[in-house]
Scaffold this active site. Structure first.
Site, PDB file in Angstrom:
ATOM      1  N   GLY A  11       0.818  -1.212   0.000  1.00 49.78           N
ATOM      2  CA  GLY A  11       0.000   0.000   0.000  1.00 49.78           C
ATOM      3  C   GLY A  11       0.855   1.268   0.000  1.00 49.78           C
ATOM      4  N   ASP A  13       1.404   3.696   2.337  1.00 46.04           N
ATOM      5  CA  ASP A  13       2.278   3.930   3.488  1.00 46.04           C
ATOM      6  C   ASP A  13       3.322   2.827   3.608  1.00 46.04           C
ATOM      7  N   ASP A  58      -2.384 -13.123   5.118  1.00 48.38           N
ATOM      8  CA  ASP A  58      -3.661 -12.407   5.035  1.00 48.38           C
ATOM      9  C   ASP A  58      -4.120 -12.100   6.454  1.00 48.38           C
ATOM     10  N   MET A  59      -4.625 -10.904   6.676  1.00 55.38           N
ATOM     11  CA  MET A  59      -5.009 -10.504   8.034  1.00 55.38           C
ATOM     12  C   MET A  59      -6.182 -11.311   8.578  1.00 55.38           C
ATOM     13  N   LEU A  80       0.086  -1.971   9.117  1.00 57.18           N
ATOM     14  CA  LEU A  80      -0.591  -1.039   8.208  1.00 57.18           C
ATOM     15  C   LEU A  80      -1.692  -1.707   7.393  1.00 57.18           C
ATOM     16  N   ALA A  81      -1.702  -3.036   7.328  1.00 58.15           N
ATOM     17  CA  ALA A  81      -2.688  -3.712   6.466  1.00 58.15           C
ATOM     18  C   ALA A  81      -4.104  -3.435   6.957  1.00 58.15           C
ATOM     19  N   THR A 125      -6.452   6.162  13.148  1.00 58.78           N
ATOM     20  CA  THR A 125      -6.898   7.128  12.138  1.00 58.78           C
ATOM     21  C   THR A 125      -7.763   8.248  12.704  1.00 58.78           C
ATOM     22  N   GLU A 127     -10.353   9.165  11.345  1.00 60.78           N
ATOM     23  CA  GLU A 127     -11.753   8.745  11.155  1.00 60.78           C
ATOM     24  C   GLU A 127     -12.403   8.366  12.483  1.00 60.78           C
ATOM     25  N   TYR A 149     -15.709   1.047   8.743  1.00 58.69           N
ATOM     26  CA  TYR A 149     -14.240   1.150   8.779  1.00 58.69           C
ATOM     27  C   TYR A 149     -13.782   1.709  10.120  1.00 58.69           C
ATOM     28  N   HIS A 179      -3.342  11.452   4.657  1.00 61.37           N
ATOM     29  CA  HIS A 179      -2.064  11.782   4.025  1.00 61.37           C
ATOM     30  C   HIS A 179      -2.024  11.137   2.653  1.00 61.37           C
TER      31      HIS A 179
HETATM   32  P1  NAP Z   1      -3.609   1.333   1.348  1.00 64.38           P
HETATM   33  O1  NAP Z   1      -2.771   1.991   0.305  1.00 64.38           O
HETATM   34  O2  NAP Z   1      -5.022   0.997   1.019  1.00 64.38           O
HETATM   35  O3  NAP Z   1      -2.844  -0.015   1.785  1.00 64.38           O
HETATM   36  C1  NAP Z   1      -3.493  -0.987   2.556  1.00 64.38           C
HETATM   37  C2  NAP Z   1      -2.636  -2.233   2.599  1.00 64.38           C
HETATM   38  O4  NAP Z   1      -3.353  -3.259   3.320  1.00 64.38           O
HETATM   39  C3  NAP Z   1      -2.324  -2.828   1.205  1.00 64.38           C
HETATM   40  O5  NAP Z   1      -1.020  -3.333   1.210  1.00 64.38           O
HETATM   41  C4  NAP Z   1      -3.330  -3.953   1.123  1.00 64.38           C
HETATM   42  O6  NAP Z   1      -2.945  -4.989   0.250  1.00 64.38           O
HETATM   43  C5  NAP Z   1      -3.319  -4.457   2.558  1.00 64.38           C
HETATM   44  N1  NAP Z   1      -4.458  -5.330   2.859  1.00 64.38           N
HETATM   45  C6  NAP Z   1      -5.775  -5.084   2.652  1.00 64.38           C
HETATM   46  N2  NAP Z   1      -6.512  -6.140   3.049  1.00 64.38           N
HETATM   47  C7  NAP Z   1      -5.643  -7.082   3.517  1.00 64.38           C
HETATM   48  C8  NAP Z   1      -5.791  -8.379   4.038  1.00 64.38           C
HETATM   49  N3  NAP Z   1      -6.983  -8.975   4.154  1.00 64.38           N
HETATM   50  N4  NAP Z   1      -4.680  -9.048   4.411  1.00 64.38           N
HETATM   51  C9  NAP Z   1      -3.447  -8.487   4.254  1.00 64.38           C
HETATM   52  N5  NAP Z   1      -3.241  -7.249   3.749  1.00 64.38           N
HETATM   53  C10 NAP Z   1      -4.332  -6.562   3.379  1.00 64.38           C
HETATM   54  O7  NAP Z   1      -3.643   2.206   2.675  1.00 64.38           O
HETATM   55  P2  NAP Z   1      -2.598   3.297   3.215  1.00 64.38           P
HETATM   56  O8  NAP Z   1      -3.070   4.648   2.816  1.00 64.38           O
HETATM   57  O9  NAP Z   1      -1.219   2.865   2.897  1.00 64.38           O
HETATM   58  O10 NAP Z   1      -2.868   3.213   4.790  1.00 64.38           O
HETATM   59  C11 NAP Z   1      -2.087   2.344   5.614  1.00 64.38           C
HETATM   60  C12 NAP Z   1      -2.816   2.130   6.926  1.00 64.38           C
HETATM   61  O11 NAP Z   1      -3.008   3.389   7.574  1.00 64.38           O
HETATM   62  C13 NAP Z   1      -4.209   1.529   6.801  1.00 64.38           C
HETATM   63  O12 NAP Z   1      -4.424   0.723   7.926  1.00 64.38           O
HETATM   64  C14 NAP Z   1      -5.138   2.739   6.853  1.00 64.38           C
HETATM   65  O13 NAP Z   1      -6.414   2.360   7.313  1.00 64.38           O
HETATM   66  C15 NAP Z   1      -4.394   3.611   7.824  1.00 64.38           C
HETATM   67  N6  NAP Z   1      -4.579   5.052   7.675  1.00 64.38           N
HETATM   68  C16 NAP Z   1      -4.377   5.661   6.489  1.00 64.38           C
HETATM   69  C17 NAP Z   1      -4.517   7.029   6.383  1.00 64.38           C
HETATM   70  C18 NAP Z   1      -4.283   7.747   5.074  1.00 64.38           C
HETATM   71  O14 NAP Z   1      -4.732   8.895   4.967  1.00 64.38           O
HETATM   72  N7  NAP Z   1      -3.585   7.162   4.137  1.00 64.38           N
HETATM   73  C19 NAP Z   1      -4.849   7.782   7.531  1.00 64.38           C
HETATM   74  C20 NAP Z   1      -5.022   7.123   8.736  1.00 64.38           C
HETATM   75  C21 NAP Z   1      -4.866   5.753   8.812  1.00 64.38           C
HETATM   76  P3  NAP Z   1      -3.317  -4.943  -1.324  1.00 64.38           P
HETATM   77  O15 NAP Z   1      -2.296  -4.053  -1.939  1.00 64.38           O
HETATM   78  O16 NAP Z   1      -3.219  -6.354  -1.722  1.00 64.38           O
HETATM   79  O17 NAP Z   1      -4.701  -4.383  -1.432  1.00 64.38           O
HETATM   80  N1  GDD Z   2     -13.242   8.752  -2.338  1.00 63.13           N
HETATM   81  C1  GDD Z   2     -14.001   9.794  -2.701  1.00 63.13           C
HETATM   82  N2  GDD Z   2     -14.416   9.889  -3.998  1.00 63.13           N
HETATM   83  N3  GDD Z   2     -14.323  10.711  -1.757  1.00 63.13           N
HETATM   84  C2  GDD Z   2     -15.058  11.771  -2.156  1.00 63.13           C
HETATM   85  C3  GDD Z   2     -15.502  11.939  -3.466  1.00 63.13           C
HETATM   86  C4  GDD Z   2     -15.179  10.951  -4.436  1.00 63.13           C
HETATM   87  O1  GDD Z   2     -15.548  11.024  -5.609  1.00 63.13           O
HETATM   88  N4  GDD Z   2     -16.198  13.099  -3.536  1.00 63.13           N
HETATM   89  C5  GDD Z   2     -16.182  13.640  -2.310  1.00 63.13           C
HETATM   90  N5  GDD Z   2     -15.497  12.834  -1.470  1.00 63.13           N
HETATM   91  C6  GDD Z   2     -15.289  13.072  -0.026  1.00 63.13           C
HETATM   92  C7  GDD Z   2     -15.641  11.886   0.862  1.00 63.13           C
HETATM   93  O2  GDD Z   2     -17.066  11.809   1.043  1.00 63.13           O
HETATM   94  C8  GDD Z   2     -14.886  12.281   2.120  1.00 63.13           C
HETATM   95  O3  GDD Z   2     -15.644  13.190   2.871  1.00 63.13           O
HETATM   96  C9  GDD Z   2     -13.638  13.000   1.587  1.00 63.13           C
HETATM   97  O4  GDD Z   2     -13.918  13.291   0.203  1.00 63.13           O
HETATM   98  C10 GDD Z   2     -12.360  12.180   1.673  1.00 63.13           C
HETATM   99  O5  GDD Z   2     -12.618  10.900   1.147  1.00 63.13           O
HETATM  100  P1  GDD Z   2     -11.426   9.853   0.876  1.00 63.13           P
HETATM  101  O6  GDD Z   2     -10.369  10.485   0.046  1.00 63.13           O
HETATM  102  O7  GDD Z   2     -12.050   8.606   0.370  1.00 63.13           O
HETATM  103  O8  GDD Z   2     -10.757   9.650   2.316  1.00 63.13           O
HETATM  104  P2  GDD Z   2     -11.399   9.440   3.748  1.00 63.13           P
HETATM  105  O9  GDD Z   2     -11.215  10.716   4.507  1.00 63.13           O
HETATM  106  O10 GDD Z   2     -12.758   8.886   3.676  1.00 63.13           O
HETATM  107  O11 GDD Z   2     -10.466   8.297   4.361  1.00 63.13           O
HETATM  108  C11 GDD Z   2      -9.030   8.367   4.274  1.00 63.13           C
HETATM  109  O12 GDD Z   2      -8.518   9.047   5.393  1.00 63.13           O
HETATM  110  C12 GDD Z   2      -8.742   8.398   6.668  1.00 63.13           C
HETATM  111  C13 GDD Z   2      -8.120   9.287   7.736  1.00 63.13           C
HETATM  112  O13 GDD Z   2      -8.989  10.325   8.067  1.00 63.13           O
HETATM  113  C14 GDD Z   2      -8.515   6.940   4.191  1.00 63.13           C
HETATM  114  O14 GDD Z   2      -7.154   6.975   3.918  1.00 63.13           O
HETATM  115  C15 GDD Z   2      -8.718   6.184   5.493  1.00 63.13           C
HETATM  116  O15 GDD Z   2      -8.061   4.913   5.416  1.00 63.13           O
HETATM  117  C16 GDD Z   2      -8.111   7.021   6.622  1.00 63.13           C
HETATM  118  O16 GDD Z   2      -8.305   6.367   7.856  1.00 63.13           O
END
Ligand code: NAP
Ligand code: GDD
Length: 348
Positions: A11, A13, A58-59, A80-81, A125, A127, A149, A179
């Site tokens: 993924g 991160d 797998d988780m 992170l998965a 997160t 969220e 979620y 991020h």
């Molecule tokens: P991401 O790009 O969606 O990566 C998620 C990872 O989890 C991928 O490697 C995915 O594998 C793996 N995964 C999903 N289901 C799995 C399963 N059943 N078993 C094993 N691995 C599995 O997410 P990210 O943005 O890097 O985020 C990393 C972590 O931080 C996540 O836990 C997310 O919820 C959390 N987080 C993210 C944000 C953000 O803004 N990015 C903010 C707060 C928290 P595949 O590649 O095979 O799908």
């Molecule tokens: N995805 C998506 N697609 N979101 C949209 C769209 C669209 O076309 N239009 C508006 N949005 C709005 C969503 O409703 C949400 O309010 C906001 O854009 C951000 O959506 P996402 O980019 O899907 O991210 P997220 O905030 O729901 O979740 C991400 O951030 C979380 C941390 O706050 C993910 O990375 C989560 O894994 C992470 O925990």
């Protein structure tokens, strides 16, 4: 040399964190899911694919997680998965709970049974805060999850605290606000916009449909955020930290800025489609990262305007390379138009 195990290394991160830890001299192990088609493009894109030890796991499969811990003999585990797309968790609430929630129990149990000396990072997160808390949100703001979620992440958050208190495991929650980066998944709104802007600017697409334009997020730059994960595990005591920029911007702001970066007017190209509205949405996230600044010395350098520019520039550059006939690891060309992805019956 220290060993690190990263779950979810394929993924966004996972890939950036792997690069960071390799640069710090770690031996890096990562779990990946066996899929019918390989999914290593981020690791290839960052040029680190050949330097990582990959372990299938797998988780939802406790045995595979125990094996991953046994094989890697980690000093540190970065968990992170997750099924990380909030929108999809409404369509798949049971697997969201199993992968994203119970997965944390499976990995903490593997640590408890093998070695309690292993340090553990849980990807918590913003969220978790949901709605009803006035910003900025800090480590003491109450949680109020608004999606399957975030309910699953709430379980993971508390389990991390409980294993720290009950078993003395060095376990930390990083409460990371959104991020983003050029390797962000195409489902997420920022990358959906930057990729669409690039295609529209190059004449490959005309319009993009979004959902809630008023939602506000605290958007930072992923390569900086993974540094905070490592910092948390280097402290004398385990603790929980908010990681954020401290700023909030709307989806509308993001679209406006991204189209402007390509010399376009967003209002001429953006539609609002009910299909992208969530059943429940978090209205406003804005983090208070002062504890991380004070105790970890962590501070973000890339703020909103720079982030948008980085993402739009990189997607433009990639589409230009692609049109020039260059082949390179990348996700966008094989992603379907989201008009063809159905989460409700046609016309509903
Ligand atoms: P991401 O790009 O969606 O990566 C998620 C990872 O989890 C991928 O490697 C995915 O594998 C793996 N995964 C999903 N289901 C799995 C399963 N059943 N078993 C094993 N691995 C599995 O997410 P990210 O943005 O890097 O985020 C990393 C972590 O931080 C996540 O836990 C997310 O919820 C959390 N987080 C993210 C944000 C953000 O803004 N990015 C903010 C707060 C928290 P595949 O590649 O095979 O799908
Ligand atoms: N995805 C998506 N697609 N979101 C949209 C769209 C669209 O076309 N239009 C508006 N949005 C709005 C969503 O409703 C949400 O309010 C906001 O854009 C951000 O959506 P996402 O980019 O899907 O991210 P997220 O905030 O729901 O979740 C991400 O951030 C979380 C941390 O706050 C993910 O990375 C989560 O894994 C992470 O925990």
């Amino acid at each position: 040399m220290k060993n690190a195990l990263i779950t979810g290394i394929t993924g966004q991160d996972g890939a950036y964190l792997a690069r960071l830890l390799l640069d710090k001299g770690y031996q890096v192990f990562g779990t990946y899911r066996r899929l019918s088609t390989p999914n290593f493009w981020r690791l290839q894109y960052l040029g680190i694919f050949d330097r990582i030890h990959l372990i299938p796991a797998d988780m939802v499969d406790a045995a595979s997680i125990i094996s991953a811990v046994n094989i890697s003999q980690p000093d540190e585990i970065y968990h992170l998965a997750a099924q990380s797309f909030v929108g999809a968790s409404f369509a798949q609430p049971v697997s969201a709970g199993d992968i994203t929630g119970l997965g944390v129990a499976r990995i903490l149990e593997a640590i408890r049974e093998s070695s309690r000396e292993i340090k553990f990072y849980q990807a918590s997160t913003s969220e978790l805060y949901g709605n009803g808390n006035s910003p900025p949100q800090s480590e003491t703001t109450p949680f109020n999850p608004c999606s399957p979620y975030s309910a699953a992440k709430l379980y993971g958050y508390w389990l991390t605290v409980i294993y720290r208190q009950a078993y003395g495991i060095f376990a930390c929650n990083g409460i990371l606000f959104n991020h983003e980066s050029p390797v962000r998944g195409l489902d997420f709104v920022t990358r959906k916009i930057s990729n669409s802007v690039a295609k529209i600017a190059l004449g490959l697409q005309d319009r993009v449909a979004l959902g809630n334009l008023e939602a506000r997020r605290d958007w930072g730059y992923a390569p900086e955020y993974v540094e905070s994960m490592w910092l948390m595990l280097q402290q004398p005591r385990p603790d929980d930290y908010v990681i954020a920029t401290g700023e909030t911007h709307s989806v509308r702001d993001f679209a406006q800025k991204a189209f402007a970066a390509a010399g376009l007017d967003w209002e001429e190209h953006v539609d609002v489609d009910q299909k992208f509205l969530r059943l429940l949405d978090v209205e406003c996230l804005q983090g208070d990262p002062s504890k991380a600044k004070r105790l970890l010395g962590w501070e973000p350098a890339v703020k909103f305007d720079d982030l948008v520019d980085i993402m739009v520039k990189e997607d433009m550059h990639r589409w230009q390379r692609c049109l020039a006939g260059e082949a390179f690891p990348w996700d966008a060309p094989s992603y379907p138009s989201d008009a063809r992805i159905l989460t409700r019956a046609i016309g509903e």
